[in-house]
Design a protein around this motif. Structure first.
Motif, PDB file in Angstrom:
ATOM      1  N   ARG A 164       0.797  -1.231   0.000  1.00 43.89           N
ATOM      2  CA  ARG A 164       0.000   0.000   0.000  1.00 43.89           C
ATOM      3  C   ARG A 164       0.828   1.278   0.000  1.00 43.89           C
ATOM      4  NH1 ARG A 164      -4.607  -0.826   4.527  1.00 43.89           N
ATOM      5  NH2 ARG A 164      -5.148   1.252   3.763  1.00 43.89           N
ATOM      6  N   ILE A 165       2.013   1.242   0.613  1.00 45.28           N
ATOM      7  CA  ILE A 165       2.812   2.461   0.729  1.00 45.28           C
ATOM      8  C   ILE A 165       3.980   2.401  -0.257  1.00 45.28           C
ATOM      9  CG2 ILE A 165       4.110   3.956   2.282  1.00 45.28           C
ATOM     10  CD1 ILE A 165       2.656   2.725   4.627  1.00 45.28           C
ATOM     11  N   ASN A 166       4.000   3.344  -1.173  1.00 47.81           N
ATOM     12  CA  ASN A 166       5.091   3.428  -2.138  1.00 47.81           C
ATOM     13  C   ASN A 166       5.425   4.900  -2.390  1.00 47.81           C
ATOM     14  OD1 ASN A 166       3.240   4.385  -4.266  1.00 47.81           O
ATOM     15  ND2 ASN A 166       2.501   2.251  -4.279  1.00 47.81           N
ATOM     16  N   ARG A 167       6.321   5.165  -3.328  1.00 49.15           N
ATOM     17  CA  ARG A 167       6.777   6.536  -3.555  1.00 49.15           C
ATOM     18  C   ARG A 167       5.688   7.449  -4.112  1.00 49.15           C
ATOM     19  NH1 ARG A 167      11.437   5.511  -7.837  1.00 49.15           N
ATOM     20  NH2 ARG A 167      11.806   3.844  -6.336  1.00 49.15           N
ATOM     21  N   TYR A 168       4.595   6.853  -4.588  1.00 44.76           N
ATOM     22  CA  TYR A 168       3.507   7.661  -5.127  1.00 44.76           C
ATOM     23  C   TYR A 168       2.360   7.833  -4.122  1.00 44.76           C
ATOM     24  CZ  TYR A 168       6.029   6.247  -9.318  1.00 44.76           C
ATOM     25  OH  TYR A 168       7.012   6.004 -10.226  1.00 44.76           O
ATOM     26  N   SER A 169       2.171   6.853  -3.237  1.00 42.31           N
ATOM     27  CA  SER A 169       1.001   6.868  -2.350  1.00 42.31           C
ATOM     28  C   SER A 169       1.323   7.241  -0.908  1.00 42.31           C
ATOM     29  CB  SER A 169       0.324   5.494  -2.361  1.00 42.31           C
ATOM     30  OG  SER A 169       1.177   4.507  -1.780  1.00 42.31           O
ATOM     31  N   TRP A 170       2.594   7.463  -0.558  1.00 41.09           N
ATOM     32  CA  TRP A 170       2.965   7.609   0.846  1.00 41.09           C
ATOM     33  C   TRP A 170       2.253   8.772   1.540  1.00 41.09           C
ATOM     34  CZ3 TRP A 170       5.122  12.060   2.689  1.00 41.09           C
ATOM     35  CH2 TRP A 170       5.746  12.920   1.779  1.00 41.09           C
ATOM     36  N   ARG A 171       1.891   9.801   0.777  1.00 36.93           N
ATOM     37  CA  ARG A 171       1.207  10.947   1.390  1.00 36.93           C
ATOM     38  C   ARG A 171      -0.167  10.578   1.934  1.00 36.93           C
ATOM     39  NH1 ARG A 171       4.070  12.696  -2.879  1.00 36.93           N
ATOM     40  NH2 ARG A 171       5.495  14.468  -2.587  1.00 36.93           N
ATOM     41  N   ASP A 172      -0.752   9.490   1.447  1.00 38.11           N
ATOM     42  CA  ASP A 172      -2.041   9.046   1.961  1.00 38.11           C
ATOM     43  C   ASP A 172      -1.914   8.380   3.333  1.00 38.11           C
ATOM     44  OD1 ASP A 172      -3.250   9.891  -0.405  1.00 38.11           O
ATOM     45  OD2 ASP A 172      -2.974   7.939  -1.375  1.00 38.11           O
ATOM     46  N   TYR A 173      -0.695   8.030   3.722  1.00 37.97           N
ATOM     47  CA  TYR A 173      -0.500   7.261   4.946  1.00 37.97           C
ATOM     48  C   TYR A 173       0.438   7.922   5.956  1.00 37.97           C
ATOM     49  CZ  TYR A 173      -2.396   3.665   1.866  1.00 37.97           C
ATOM     50  OH  TYR A 173      -3.184   2.963   0.982  1.00 37.97           O
ATOM     51  N   ILE A 174       1.322   8.791   5.509  1.00 37.52           N
ATOM     52  CA  ILE A 174       2.353   9.328   6.386  1.00 37.52           C
ATOM     53  C   ILE A 174       2.317  10.851   6.374  1.00 37.52           C
ATOM     54  CG2 ILE A 174       4.830   9.447   6.837  1.00 37.52           C
ATOM     55  CD1 ILE A 174       5.136   6.754   5.424  1.00 37.52           C
ATOM     56  N   ASP A 175       2.208  11.429   7.570  1.00 39.77           N
ATOM     57  CA  ASP A 175       2.353  12.877   7.749  1.00 39.77           C
ATOM     58  C   ASP A 175       3.742  13.152   8.311  1.00 39.77           C
ATOM     59  OD1 ASP A 175      -0.253  13.462   6.941  1.00 39.77           O
ATOM     60  OD2 ASP A 175      -1.053  13.159   8.958  1.00 39.77           O
ATOM     61  N   LEU A 176       4.413  14.143   7.767  1.00 43.35           N
ATOM     62  CA  LEU A 176       5.751  14.513   8.223  1.00 43.35           C
ATOM     63  C   LEU A 176       5.650  15.694   9.168  1.00 43.35           C
ATOM     64  CD1 LEU A 176       7.708  14.255   4.853  1.00 43.35           C
ATOM     65  CD2 LEU A 176       7.282  12.483   6.554  1.00 43.35           C
ATOM     66  N   PHE A 177       6.360  15.598  10.296  1.00 40.37           N
ATOM     67  CA  PHE A 177       6.279  16.644  11.312  1.00 40.37           C
ATOM     68  C   PHE A 177       7.686  16.973  11.814  1.00 40.37           C
ATOM     69  CE2 PHE A 177       5.528  18.265  15.635  1.00 40.37           C
ATOM     70  CZ  PHE A 177       4.541  19.215  15.374  1.00 40.37           C
ATOM     71  N   ASP A 178       8.055  18.250  11.745  1.00 43.52           N
ATOM     72  CA  ASP A 178       9.374  18.705  12.206  1.00 43.52           C
ATOM     73  C   ASP A 178      10.507  17.924  11.539  1.00 43.52           C
ATOM     74  OD1 ASP A 178       8.287  20.599  13.808  1.00 43.52           O
ATOM     75  OD2 ASP A 178       8.541  19.518  15.690  1.00 43.52           O
ATOM     76  N   MET A 179      10.386  17.696  10.238  1.00 41.15           N
ATOM     77  CA  MET A 179      11.371  16.872   9.545  1.00 41.15           C
ATOM     78  C   MET A 179      12.510  17.682   8.928  1.00 41.15           C
ATOM     79  SD  MET A 179      10.355  13.818  10.055  1.00 41.15           S
ATOM     80  CE  MET A 179      11.257  12.849   8.862  1.00 41.15           C
ATOM     81  N   GLU A 180      12.417  19.011   8.969  1.00 40.40           N
ATOM     82  CA  GLU A 180      13.439  19.830   8.323  1.00 40.40           C
ATOM     83  C   GLU A 180      14.823  19.569   8.905  1.00 40.40           C
ATOM     84  OE1 GLU A 180      10.657  20.973   9.568  1.00 40.40           O
ATOM     85  OE2 GLU A 180       9.501  21.807   7.898  1.00 40.40           O
ATOM     86  N   GLN A 181      14.898  19.497  10.255  1.00 44.02           N
ATOM     87  CA  GLN A 181      16.210  19.294  10.863  1.00 44.02           C
ATOM     88  C   GLN A 181      16.735  17.888  10.608  1.00 44.02           C
ATOM     89  OE1 GLN A 181      16.185  19.624  15.146  1.00 44.02           O
ATOM     90  NE2 GLN A 181      14.090  18.868  15.342  1.00 44.02           N
ATOM     91  N   LEU A 182      15.849  16.885  10.477  1.00 44.67           N
ATOM     92  CA  LEU A 182      16.293  15.534  10.156  1.00 44.67           C
ATOM     93  C   LEU A 182      16.886  15.498   8.755  1.00 44.67           C
ATOM     94  CD1 LEU A 182      14.516  12.182  10.846  1.00 44.67           C
ATOM     95  CD2 LEU A 182      15.308  12.678   8.557  1.00 44.67           C
ATOM     96  N   VAL A 183      16.165  16.043   7.775  1.00 49.45           N
ATOM     97  CA  VAL A 183      16.648  16.042   6.392  1.00 49.45           C
ATOM     98  C   VAL A 183      17.941  16.837   6.288  1.00 49.45           C
ATOM     99  CG1 VAL A 183      16.128  16.739   4.030  1.00 49.45           C
ATOM    100  CG2 VAL A 183      14.334  15.730   5.454  1.00 49.45           C
ATOM    101  N   SER A 184      18.000  17.968   6.989  1.00 50.65           N
ATOM    102  CA  SER A 184      19.204  18.791   6.961  1.00 50.65           C
ATOM    103  C   SER A 184      20.401  18.034   7.506  1.00 50.65           C
ATOM    104  CB  SER A 184      18.975  20.070   7.773  1.00 50.65           C
ATOM    105  OG  SER A 184      20.143  20.839   7.846  1.00 50.65           O
ATOM    106  N   ALA A 185      20.175  17.278   8.605  1.00 45.03           N
ATOM    107  CA  ALA A 185      21.274  16.513   9.200  1.00 45.03           C
ATOM    108  C   ALA A 185      21.737  15.402   8.271  1.00 45.03           C
ATOM    109  CB  ALA A 185      20.836  15.937  10.545  1.00 45.03           C
ATOM    110  N   ILE A 186      20.792  14.694   7.648  1.00 43.30           N
ATOM    111  CA  ILE A 186      21.155  13.590   6.760  1.00 43.30           C
ATOM    112  C   ILE A 186      21.893  14.107   5.527  1.00 43.30           C
ATOM    113  CG2 ILE A 186      20.211  11.820   5.229  1.00 43.30           C
ATOM    114  CD1 ILE A 186      18.104  11.250   7.307  1.00 43.30           C
ATOM    115  N   LEU A 187      21.471  15.250   5.002  1.00 42.66           N
ATOM    116  CA  LEU A 187      22.094  15.795   3.794  1.00 42.66           C
ATOM    117  C   LEU A 187      23.477  16.379   4.057  1.00 42.66           C
ATOM    118  CD1 LEU A 187      19.048  17.452   1.989  1.00 42.66           C
ATOM    119  CD2 LEU A 187      20.131  15.248   1.532  1.00 42.66           C
ATOM    120  N   ARG A 188      23.887  16.427   5.320  1.00 39.50           N
ATOM    121  CA  ARG A 188      25.250  16.879   5.617  1.00 39.50           C
ATOM    122  C   ARG A 188      26.286  15.852   5.179  1.00 39.50           C
ATOM    123  NH1 ARG A 188      26.006  18.297  11.703  1.00 39.50           N
ATOM    124  NH2 ARG A 188      27.980  19.155  10.948  1.00 39.50           N
ATOM    125  N   SER A 189      25.814  14.666   4.799  1.00 40.22           N
ATOM    126  CA  SER A 189      26.699  13.579   4.351  1.00 40.22           C
ATOM    127  C   SER A 189      27.753  13.250   5.405  1.00 40.22           C
ATOM    128  CB  SER A 189      27.364  13.945   3.017  1.00 40.22           C
ATOM    129  OG  SER A 189      26.404  14.137   2.013  1.00 40.22           O
TER     130      SER A 189
END
Length: 326
Positions: free
Chosen positions: A106-131
């Protein structure tokens, strides 16, 4: 050179019997999962209600441990309220199993918005993208399997430390779910050097930070009570100067509806000399996890012996008792 036991020996017969039992259990689990995958959300919730009552009120599985843990953390609750919370925990566990079974379909790259809400994810993505070396930490809370599944789905492959299941067929099957979008499993034993090499290369390591280590762990407060905690997580972070991220995936409103939340980010490379310690780092992520659990306590796994004493203390008490008897 190790010789193979003859086909008529007791060892050979026992090995064949164990393989047969493992295959039968694997076949039963796969059949159950096929049925679960066909359930509607409403049917899954009704099933969870029934099985929670069976586990909690009829069979009373690990009831002493569950109620003991809850009473430690919530001393003001009545016995009836503790039993109700215990039943809600079992409901969460059943729903988690249903969600894990249905997620790949049910959850894939096209449908994930129907199942998952993202909250306060900016700092997580920023940390991961620091490589940089990154430790993504959660606990036995909410649906942590969905958290790892979603991380891979969003393009952040990771390595997860987990104890292999005793049934090798089930172990292979469940690891295939985890690896579907790039979550690779590392066995628990003898992997220190490999983990450090992965972190040094900038990989993401995902761990559950609320597991007890009663033999060589460190005693730290967790949910207001001293608990034995693994030193390895903090040591991995400090030795590799990794960014530590605490994240959770909790169920909101109904089944298959999740909120993926970044709770906090700790940049260990910026810690001063007073904060660069196992106690400091362990206390930091313990506090973040505890804050989340207190908001939705029914989604925590209270059936773990989380607050058991260190083994050495038990052995010492037994020795003192024997000395008194002598």
């Amino acid at each position: 050179m190790i010789s193979t036991p003859p086909a008529t020996s007791p060892g050979y017969t026992c090995a064949r019997r164990l393989i047969l039992v493992a295959l039968v259990v694997y076949a039963i689990v796969r059949c159950v999962l096929c049925v679960v995958q066909a359930l509607s959300d409403q049917a899954a919730e009704r099933l969870a209600d029934v099985l929670a009552w069976v586990a909690n009120d009829l069979l009373r599985i690990r009831r002493k441990v569950i109620l003991g843990n809850l009473a430690l953390v919530f001393p003001a609750l009545s016995a009836r309220q503790l039993r109700f919370m215990s039943r809600r925990m079992w409901r969460n566990l059943v729903l988690m199993g249903c969600e894990v079974a249905q997620a790949p379909r049910r959850i894939n790259r096209y449908s994930w918005r129907d199942y998952i809400d993202l909250f306060d994810m900016e700092q997580l993505v920023s940390a991961i993208l620091r490589s940089r070396p990154t430790i993504l930490l959660s606990g036995h809370f909410g649906n942590f399997e969905i958290a790892g599944f979603a991380a891979g789905l969003f393009g952040f492959p990771s390595f997860t430390v987990a104890r292999p299941l005793d049934n090798r067929y089930l172990n292979t099957y469940f690891n295939s779910f985890r690896a579907l979008h790039g979550q690779f499993i590392l066995p628990k034993k003898g992997i220190t050097d490999k983990v450090l090499r992965l972190l040094d290369s900038g990989a993401i390591l995902t761990v559950l930070g609320d597991q007890a280590d009663a033999i060589s762990g460190i005693r730290m407060p967790f949910l207001g009570r001293p608990a034995s905690c693994h030193k390895a997580i903090a040591l991995f972070a400090l030795n590799s100067n990794a960014d530590m991220i605490v994240a959770t995936a909790v169920r909101r409103r109904r089944t298959m509806q999740f909120q993926l939340r970044c709770v906090g980010v700790l940049n260990t490379d910026t810690l001063d000399i007073h904060s660069r310690s196992v106690k400091s780092v362990t206390g930091w992520y313990n506090d973040r996890l505890a804050d989340e659990i207190m908001q939705l306590p029914s989604q925590y796994w209270w059936l773990h012996r989380r607050w058991k004493p260190k083994r050495q203390r038990r052995l010492q008490k037994n020795k003192e008792k024997r000395d008194r008897m002598d």
